[in-house]
Design a protein around this motif. Structure first.
Motif: not given
Length: 546
Positions: A379-385
């Motif tokens: 869920m860290y940003e580069q994967s989540f977005r």
């Protein structure tokens, strides 16, 4: 009445009739439901679309959608892994309700999806490219999909269920088959839905023949936190420390870095992958890669030993690996961008652009060296977005920018809304039609996330969480019980877990409440997690017995 006068009357009546008919036809066209072209690539990071401003590469064709429509800067996914994300897009339901929580569990095509609803409403529907969901796609008059992950070179396609092999490069073939349907396969009298899904830039990033040497003259700098592992992910929890997705550490000499023989002189198995290529394709490949690989072997003849003995050399090798990874990744995107341009050109040249909604997105984000990683899942940003760009000239002003927390959960309701089809009550997303048109600024203040596929490849632990525009709260569970919270305004790279920081105690309480509220709203629970965990472990045990 004389003959001339009678003819004049007849001519006048005919002319009025023709004009009336023309007006009626024009009105019908004006009121016609919009066509929809939904383009989804696989693992396309928003950082690798030039409209997002990260400066890695140029994607002029995808950028056209941002210039002529809207770009979403905080679009996110509900579950950052391929097949589950696609199931969410189709059904408008979270993974735990549509049943496709991971790449293991089957997908039930019998459940409702937005393509079925559009088809029932009179749309001509087609799916071309990658779907990564087993079974014959339902809701489509025509389907031409890759089985499983598909191959970059000389891929098989399931053409309405029948397997056929085609010689060529998968991205170019997928574009060609999508255009073939638009030109010749569809019913010209009906509005259409085309889902046009690319395999690229999914691992293992094999470029098209014409782009095998693109970026050879360039050296890319890795992200600032590329060497995050050197501090053992200080400030994070167990999950970041125990993942297996490091470019320098878990990527493979053969499959990922394209060496047929590794630095120790051992066969990597990559030659077997090249056997799928034609003789001409293999010759092109080896002509492009063998000199580059040999140059590395000459510079670092004992790469693994050197990395162990010399920390400076270790960093040089790690940066070389990053460059091999990022160049191949971006090379595959160049072909994707070309294909988007071909489809946009077709729409414009055939008078379809004005009344066609074009969506470009990915099934999730991807790490391009941030934290030293490739892949997704966290869920860290580069994967989540995920990237999201939408063009619809009738309603979306050129250059629109949306910073709200839109999710892939919202795609199905939004497209149904545009088509004038009632949104199915079981769909959990919301239509962002009035948000992107500028009619309203009201939107949700938090989104919910789940991830289930552990223990498995890349070893990213099971977790769920909630994100607002500023904060993110995650719970990692199963073999650990750890919470992480991040302040994205103060710490956009998510390097410092503030869960136990007393100065954030009030925020933590609010985030826990938002998390529980969303779990209640969507129908998720610890019992639901246990249900899917049991199913997963049963599957793994059954495979081990076999």
């Amino acid at each position: 009445m004389n003959f001339t006068h009678r003819n004049n009357l007849l001519f006048g009546t005919l002319l009025m009739s023709m004009l009336a008919g023309a007006c009626t036809t024009g009105q019908e066209k004006e009121d016609a439901p919009p066509n929809i072209v939904f383009i989804m690539s696989d693992d396309h990071a928003y950082q690798a679309i030039s409209a997002y401003g990260h400066g890695l590469n140029e994607t002029p064709q995808i950028d056209r959608l941002a210039e002529e429509g809207a770009i979403f800067t905080r679009a996110t996914v509900t579950n950052s892994i391929c097949a589950p994300s696609r199931a969410v897009v189709l059904t408008g339901k979270h993974s735990f309700l549509n049943g496709k929580v991971d790449n293991i569990q089957p997908f039930n095509w019998d459940q409702n999806n937005f393509a079925k609803m559009l088809q029932k409403a009179g749309y001509n529907t087609a799916m071309v490219g990658k779907i990564h969901l087993d079974g014959l796609p339902q809701g489509f008059d025509h389907s031409m999909v890759l089985p499983g992950q598909g191959h970059y070179y000389n891929p098989d396609f399931l053409v309405n269920g029948e397997r056929q092999r085609f010689e060529g490069y998968v991205t170019e073939l997928t574009t060609q088959f999508a255009l073939d349907w638009l030109k010749e396969g569809r019913d010209q009298e009906k509005p259409f839905l085309l889902i046009y899904n690319q395999k690229a830039p999914h691992r293992n990033w094999k470029p098209a023949p014409k782009y095998l040497t693109l970026y050879d003259d360039k050296t890319f700098d890795p992200p600032a936190n590329y060497f995050d592992d050197l501090t053992n992910y200080e400030g994070r929890g167990t999950a970041a420390k125990e993942q297996e997705m490091e470019i320098d550490g878990h990527a493979m000499w053969g499959h990922d870095f394209k060496f047929e023989v590794d630095p120790n002189g051992d066969s990597t198995g990559f030659t077997r992958e090249l056997n799928r290529l034609s003789e001409e394709q293999r010759a092109q490949w080896r002509e492009a890669y063998n000199p580059k690989n040999q140059a590395f072997l000459d510079a670092y003849p004992r790469a693994e030993e050197i990395a162990f003995e010399d920390k400076e050399k270790e960093k040089e090798i790690a940066i070389w690996k990053f460059n091999r990874y990022i160049k191949d990744y971006l090379r595959t995107i160049k072909s994707v961008d070309d294909g988007v341009g071909e489809v946009l050109d077709y729409l414009e040249e055939n008078g379809l652009a004005e009344n066609t909604i074009v969506v470009y997105t990915s099934d999730q984000g991807f790490y391009l060296g941030e934290h030293g990683w490739f892949d997704k899942r966290f869920m860290y940003e580069q994967s989540f977005r995920t990237p999201l760009l939408v063009r619809y000239p009738k309603e979306i002003k050129p250059g629109t920018k949306i910073d709200k927390l839109v999710q892939n959960l919202d795609f199905a309701p939004t497209l149904l809304d545009y088509a004038g089809v009632e949104i199915a009550p079981e769909m959990q997303g919301e239509s962002f039609r009035t948000l992107v048109s500028g009619e309203t600024d009201e939107w949700r203040d938090a989104v919910y996330y789940t991830y289930y596929e552990y223990p498995s490849v890349h070893m990213v632990k099971r977790h769920y969480g909630v994100a607002t525009e500023r904060y993110k709260l995650m719970h990692f569970y199963y073999d650990i019980d750890e919470w992480e919270m991040y302040d994205l305004e103060a710490d956009p790279n998510e390097m410092n877990n503030i869960y136990e920081d007393p100065s954030y105690a009030e925020v933590k309480e609010e985030m826990h409440q938002k998390l529980q509220d969303l779990r209640d709203k969507y129908g998720d629970s610890d019992e639901m997690n246990q249900k899917y965990l049991d199913a997963y472990l049963e599957h793994m045990e059954r495979n081990n017995r076999q």
